[in-house]
Design a protein around this motif. Structure first.
Motif, PDB file in Angstrom:
ATOM      1  N   TYR A   1       0.818  -1.218   0.000  1.00  0.00           N
ATOM      2  CA  TYR A   1       0.000   0.000   0.000  1.00  0.00           C
ATOM      3  C   TYR A   1       0.850   1.266   0.000  1.00  0.00           C
ATOM      4  CZ  TYR A   1      -3.586  -3.366   1.441  1.00  0.00           C
ATOM      5  OH  TYR A   1      -4.433  -4.445   1.496  1.00  0.00           O
TER       6      TYR A   1
ATOM      7  N   ASP B   1      -0.969   4.196  -1.186  1.00  0.00           N
ATOM      8  CA  ASP B   1      -2.240   4.502  -0.516  1.00  0.00           C
ATOM      9  C   ASP B   1      -1.973   4.573   0.990  1.00  0.00           C
ATOM     10  OD1 ASP B   1      -4.804   4.779   0.382  1.00  0.00           O
ATOM     11  OD2 ASP B   1      -5.622   3.054  -0.692  1.00  0.00           O
TER      12      ASP B   1
ATOM     13  N   LYS C   1      -4.843   3.709   3.535  1.00  0.00           N
ATOM     14  CA  LYS C   1      -5.111   2.278   3.584  1.00  0.00           C
ATOM     15  C   LYS C   1      -3.997   1.548   4.327  1.00  0.00           C
ATOM     16  CE  LYS C   1      -7.237  -1.559   2.418  1.00  0.00           C
ATOM     17  NZ  LYS C   1      -8.534  -1.935   3.030  1.00  0.00           N
TER      18      LYS C   1
END
Length: 582
Positions: free
Chosen positions: A417, A420, A423
């Motif tokens: 991730y 992101d 996340k």
């Protein structure tokens, strides 16, 4: 590119901490710029009283004589050599009472020296009027329609020396039949008791009030004696049902009529970092008190009793006490308990954490008496604290072990991730929950150390028992900063580095031990945190350098014990080293 940004962010954060801490420490953790030197407790260079000191101010004093003209400033030795004095000799103090004005205006403290040199003179607390450090206690009367003794009155003494076994009585009579007496007695420490008597042998009753005051010329100029958020220096007392620690010299000068009044009081006076001069009425006695500034650069604390009628053939006696000495913790507590002087021990500005600081002091003082070296006592105190914190440290190491074991999973999540961030944080939190890991558990010992550090700071900075205590080699005073600075080659170069760059040997040792300790901890997953942790030991080296050597010794000892405990835990739980930090 990300690594460069992380490094820049870490450097900027570290610089912000360093600069910000320098500002905060000046406000909340003031440190002396050099080893403690006490030349005179009071006195401002060039200070000159506009009128003779010692006249009561701020409270009604009917019949009080007008103040004499301006005094000439002379050396203390010259004034003391003029005679008209009764010597004071006790195990704790030496000095004299001036028969002109019946003033206690000459007090030196036998146990305390001005500097750490062996031949240093004793600390002078009181000095006579007419000197640049004028500071004294005085007793007197106000009356209506009769002459009362004043600052120029020459008293007659019965007794040749004031000692714990030989009291002295001063007497003076006016021309209308009133005789005034002051009987002085003293204990083996710092408490003088004065019984004031007015005997009326005249034909008519008289109305009189007795008072006691402390008069001080100038503010303290010693850099160790400056008021701050953590150490109160200035007017103090237990007045109006509370301890006064929020009034300083400027507040008094700016008050209406240059005076702050109170309708009750147990004691009041002037507090310095290590010294106290205070006047004390009889326990439960009705008085009116004031802290005032009679003239520019002149300060006074005073209490007066209500006017009382003295009938012909009668006499009235009142009792006042004068404390003039060092703020020794046990001495103040003994006077508080045995003499009934309410909250006298609050002359030491413990602050909000007195409940924690006093036990730290008592334990440290007991250890010092056992081992005979204050530095060794600090190290023993640190060991005791580490033993008490051992269960918490075990939980910390358990959390560290878990963190190390799940580091591969954490790195996998970061890779998965990396584009992101929200996340990634969500998955990391889920991982911590599934593995029953508390990532903040390692911070708990540090959080617990903060109040311990603050308590030790206050003990080192406030208590006279710690003043001028040596350790080993070049550390001659653990309450002062490390005197050896690397930047001036340990004194070989003729300059003193600014406090933020005054890196001493102890500060370097502190940085090294903290670096070793951080190397044994699991590496942070966040790149910025990794960079901060790499810089942190050397940042703390700069932050801690100006602090008292005793505080650095505590922190170094704590770091060494932490390293030893970590190594022991690694041997006991090999899983802790399964994924060593890089």
């Amino acid at each position: 590119m990300d690594d460069k940004r992380n490094m820049i962010a870490a450097i900027l954060l570290s610089v912000a901490i360093l600069i910000g801490w320098n500002f905060v420490s000046e406000k909340f953790f003031p440190t002396p710029p050099k080893p403690d030197v006490t030349k005179t407790v009071a006195g401002t260079p060039g200070a000159t009283p506009t009128a003779a000191q010692g006249q009561p101010s701020a409270l009604p004093t009917p019949g009080a004589p007008a103040a004499p003209a301006v005094q000439t400033i002379r050396p203390v030795e010259t004034v003391l050599a003029e005679g008209n004095r009764i010597p004071i000799e006790t195990p704790a103090i030496n000095g004299s009472i001036n028969l002109v004005g019946a003033r206690v205006d000459d007090i030196t403290l036998n146990k305390y020296r001005q500097t750490i040199k062996k031949d240093s003179p004793a600390v002078r607390l009181f000095a006579p009027g007419g000197t640049s450090a004028a500071y004294f206690a005085s007793l007197g009367w106000s009356a209506q329609g009769i002459q009362v003794p004043n600052a120029n009155t020459v008293w007659t003494a019965t007794g040749s020396k004031l000692t714990p076994t030989t009291p002295v009585t001063l007497s003076w009579a006016n021309t209308t039949g009133q005789t005034f007496r002051i009987e002085y007695s003293i204990d083996a420490n710092y408490l003088i008791t004065a019984k004031q008597t007015i005997a009326n042998t005249g034909a008519a009753p008289v109305s009189a009030s007795s008072f006691a005051l402390i008069d001080r010329l100038g503010k303290p100029t010693d850099p160790h004696e400056q008021d701050s958020y953590t150490i109160h220096v200035g007017p103090t007392g237990y007045l109006g049902g509370k301890t006064i620690i929020d009034t300083d010299y400027d507040d008094v000068e700016e008050a209406p009529n240059r005076s702050v009044r109170y309708n009750s009081g147990a004691w009041l006076g002037f507090s310095d970092k290590y010294w106290l001069a205070a006047i004390v009425p009889a326990k439960g006695e009705r008085i009116t008190a004031a802290i005032s500034s009679p003239a520019t650069n002149n300060y006074q604390t005073l209490f007066a009793r209500d006017f009382t009628q003295v009938a012909p053939g009668k006499q009235v006696t009142t009792t006042s006490r004068i404390f003039a000495g060092a703020k020794e913790v046990y001495t103040l507590q003994r006077y508080e308990n045995d003499q009934g002087i309410t909250r006298l021990s609050n002359a030491i500005d413990w602050g909000w954490f007195e409940f924690f600081e006093v036990p730290i002091f008592k334990l440290l003082d007991w250890l010092f008496k056992q081992v005979g070296n204050f530095g060794v006592a600090i190290m023993a105190l640190t060991l005791i604290i580490r033993l008490l914190m051992f269960p918490i440290a075990n939980r910390q190491f358990s959390s560290m072990a878990q963190m190390r074991l799940v580091q591969p999973k954490m790195k996998a999540l970061q890779e998965r991730y990396k584009d992101d961030k929200p996340k990634m944080q969500q998955e990391l939190m889920k991982l911590y929950k599934d593995e029953k890991i508390n990532p903040l558990a390692g911070c708990l010992p540090i959080l617990i150390q903060i109040p311990i550090f603050y308590a030790l700071y206050k003990v080192l900075m406030l208590t006279i028992e710690m003043r001028h205590q040596p350790f080993i080699l070049w550390i001659k005073d653990l309450s002062a900063p490390d005197p050896l600075h690397i930047l001036n080659l340990f004194g070989l170069l003729p300059f003193t580095p600014p406090s933020i760059l005054a890196i001493g040997v102890l500060a370097v040792i502190l940085g090294i031990t903290m670096w070793l300790q951080f190397r044994l901890n699991p590496q942070a997953t966040d790149p910025v945190q990794q960079q901060v942790f790499k810089i942190m030991p050397w940042l703390f080296m700069f932050i801690m350098a100006p602090f008292a050597a005793g505080l650095l010794l505590y922190w170094i000892t704590n770091n060494i014990l932490s390293i030893g405990q970590q190594q022991w835990m690694y041997r006991k739980f090999p899983a802790l080293k399964a994924a060593p930090a890089t």
